[in-house]
Enzyme design. Structure first.
Site, PDB file in Angstrom:
ATOM      1  CG  HIS A 203      -0.174   0.360   2.477  1.00  0.00           C
ATOM      2  ND1 HIS A 203       0.353  -0.598   3.324  1.00  0.00           N
ATOM      3  CD2 HIS A 203       0.000   1.660   2.962  1.00  0.00           C
ATOM      4  CE1 HIS A 203       0.935   0.119   4.213  1.00  0.00           C
ATOM      5  NE2 HIS A 203       0.835   1.279   4.278  1.00  0.00           N
TER       6      HIS A 203
HETATM    7  C1  UD1 Z   1      -1.228   5.682   5.800  1.00  0.00           C
HETATM    8  C2  UD1 Z   1      -0.067   6.190   6.284  1.00  0.00           C
HETATM    9  C3  UD1 Z   1       1.177   5.187   6.482  1.00  0.00           C
HETATM   10  C4  UD1 Z   1       0.755   4.162   6.935  1.00  0.00           C
HETATM   11  C5  UD1 Z   1      -0.719   3.693   6.475  1.00  0.00           C
HETATM   12  C6  UD1 Z   1      -1.464   2.340   7.000  1.00  0.00           C
HETATM   13  C7  UD1 Z   1       0.355   8.797   5.948  1.00  0.00           C
HETATM   14  C8  UD1 Z   1       1.157   9.925   5.061  1.00  0.00           C
HETATM   15  N1  UD1 Z   1       0.664   7.525   5.617  1.00  0.00           N
HETATM   16  O1  UD1 Z   1      -1.346   5.423   4.396  1.00  0.00           O
HETATM   17  O2  UD1 Z   1       2.370   5.630   7.312  1.00  0.00           O
HETATM   18  O3  UD1 Z   1       1.669   3.015   7.063  1.00  0.00           O
HETATM   19  O4  UD1 Z   1      -1.656   4.769   6.639  1.00  0.00           O
HETATM   20  O5  UD1 Z   1      -2.285   1.863   6.316  1.00  0.00           O
HETATM   21  O6  UD1 Z   1      -0.332   9.066   6.805  1.00  0.00           O
HETATM   22  N2  UD1 Z   1      -8.704   4.815   2.549  1.00  0.00           N
HETATM   23  C9  UD1 Z   1     -10.075   4.211   2.323  1.00  0.00           C
HETATM   24  N3  UD1 Z   1     -10.590   4.027   3.510  1.00  0.00           N
HETATM   25  C10 UD1 Z   1      -9.814   3.921   4.628  1.00  0.00           C
HETATM   26  C11 UD1 Z   1      -8.538   4.475   4.740  1.00  0.00           C
HETATM   27  C12 UD1 Z   1      -8.322   4.858   3.494  1.00  0.00           C
HETATM   28  O7  UD1 Z   1     -10.848   4.353   1.208  1.00  0.00           O
HETATM   29  O8  UD1 Z   1     -10.195   3.512   5.516  1.00  0.00           O
HETATM   30  C13 UD1 Z   1      -8.428   5.499   1.051  1.00  0.00           C
HETATM   31  C14 UD1 Z   1      -8.133   7.077   1.373  1.00  0.00           C
HETATM   32  O9  UD1 Z   1      -9.337   7.615   0.922  1.00  0.00           O
HETATM   33  C15 UD1 Z   1      -7.149   7.487   0.237  1.00  0.00           C
HETATM   34  C16 UD1 Z   1      -6.197   6.105   0.461  1.00  0.00           C
HETATM   35  O10 UD1 Z   1      -7.056   5.176   0.877  1.00  0.00           O
HETATM   36  O11 UD1 Z   1      -7.523   7.504  -1.027  1.00  0.00           O
HETATM   37  C17 UD1 Z   1      -4.834   6.030   1.059  1.00  0.00           C
HETATM   38  O12 UD1 Z   1      -5.082   6.641   2.495  1.00  0.00           O
HETATM   39  P1  UD1 Z   1      -4.178   7.470   3.342  1.00  0.00           P
HETATM   40  O13 UD1 Z   1      -4.890   8.113   4.532  1.00  0.00           O
HETATM   41  O14 UD1 Z   1      -3.503   8.220   2.417  1.00  0.00           O
HETATM   42  O15 UD1 Z   1      -3.440   6.237   4.014  1.00  0.00           O
HETATM   43  P2  UD1 Z   1      -2.569   5.166   3.637  1.00  0.00           P
HETATM   44  O16 UD1 Z   1      -2.249   4.958   2.437  1.00  0.00           O
HETATM   45  O17 UD1 Z   1      -3.128   3.947   4.446  1.00  0.00           O
END
Ligand code: UD1
Length: 354
Positions: A203
């Protein structure tokens, strides 16, 4: 002492689960928990509170999505409000996410001292958002709980001294959590009695946001699934969205993201872990499973040094060669690299007398 804890993303729920239990045993600490909302799908958030038997957060900010700046900015606004309302004596933050940085910065600006759990980790890659979050959070914290000796060395090398902060080698709270919850491990029902599979998670932005890297990794996983061992991939929403957008053909078995107890069950049953997650690299070691990390560098260098973990470039040929080499490899190291399950107790005791 009133302690305000900020969590928001999956790995932070795992760490806070054990630390909050240890804090609850300290008579002079009252903990207030804020969930920023960064992770919000029930299987990325709520299931962890259930699995880890954590009370509902006191504040739910429901902030997610948008760019890094937008997400962090909205968190700053809301966390400042919570700080002014709850008037804590200290802020507690975990790890390296945008929620970590927002919590640390909001508190520091209001002169509320900050404690950072998982301080001092470095990948030395400033293109990773997590590296920026870690460095800035460490800089404004005055209690730095380091999970490893290397983390202590990194902080000393950056000139952080006892004049501006206390550096405490506490050990890693994720080991405490794995020890506490492994007896309750479960398995996702759809896997039946499958054994000898390869557990994969993917991820990190550095892999998902670069179509060439992602295509190389997924091509490697498809071939591993067909010719080495079945691949089980609990798919993070970020990765699922990119794969769908690019129309990449995935032949491995994908499942929805799993809760903590299912993840412990998968780790227990698998023959190899392939990941770009920080936490899973260590969890593989806690279960003495070999690990391949699809990244250019890792913060958990001690696992590379003892040969439990190997870095892999994001391409098909390297992945298949390393999967064949590592499948079922025995990891026999018995070094106490991560504190032996006492980290949350050490942290709670230090905070109680801070
Ligand atoms: C974040 C952390 C990373 C950690 C990871 C664990 C930052 C910069 N990165 O990255 O350090 O290792 O979490 O998972 O804070 N999304 C959903 N549903 C959810 C959560 C996220 O659909 O429950 C989607 C978001 O809307 C976004 C994407 O996934 O489009 C990425 O979400 P983001 O909050 O950037 O977190 P991670 O990539 O998980």
């Amino acid at each position: 002492m009133k302690l305000l804890t900020v969590v928001g993303a999956r790995p932070q729920f795992v760490k806070a689960g054990v630390v909050s239990k240890a804090l609850a045993k300290q008579k002079n600490i009252q903990e207030i928990v804020v969930h920023t909302g960064q992770h919000y799908d029930p299987n990325m958030s709520e299931i962890f509170f259930t699995d880890l038997k954590m009370p509902k957060p006191d504040y739910q900010l429901e902030i997610h999505g948008g760019s890094h700046g937008e997400m962090t900015g909205r968190m700053l606004i809301e966390l400042e409000r919570v700080l002014q309302e709850s008037k804590p004596d200290r802020m507690l933050v975990y790890g390296d996410t945008n929620s970590t940085l927002a919590g640390a910065l909001a508190a520091a600006k209001l002169h509320v001292p900050v404690a950072h759990i998982e301080a001092g980790l470095r990948s030395f890659n400033m293109k990773m958002p997590e590296e920026i979050n870690r460095i800035l959070t460490d800089r404004v914290s005055d209690m730095l709980f380091c999970p490893t000796d290397m983390a202590v060395t990194n902080l000393r090398n950056e000139g952080i001294s006892s004049k501006n902060a206390r550096i405490i080698q506490s050990g890693d709270v994720m080991e405490d959590s794995a020890r506490l919850f492994t007896p309750f491990a479960t398995l996702p029902s759809q896997l039946g009695t499958l054994d000898n599979f390869i557990l994969v998670t993917l991820h990190r932005a550095e892999n998902t946001d670069d179509p060439k890297r992602l295509a190389g990794i997924l091509a490697g996983l498809n071939r591993i699934h067909q010719s080495v061992a079945p691949v089980i991939l609990p798919l993070h929403p970020r990765t699922r969205a990119v794969i769908e957008k690019l129309g990449i053909d995935l032949k491995v078995t994908t499942i929805d993201p799993v809760g903590y107890l299912d993840m412990l069950g998968l780790l227990n049953r698998c023959s190899l872990v392939i990941t770009d997650s920080g936490g899973l690299q260590k969890e593989a070691f806690f279960f003495r499973k070999p690990c391949i990390t699809v990244r250019d560098q890792t913060e958990w260098v001690e696992l590379i040094e003892i040969g439990a973990n190997e870095l892999c470039p994001p391409d098909e040929e390297h992945l298949i060669a390393l999967a064949k080499k590592n499948l079922d490899r025995k990891i026999t190291d018995d070094q106490n690299l991560y504190g032996g399950g006492q980290a949350s107790l050490r942290i709670a005791e230090s905070l109680a007398i801070a």
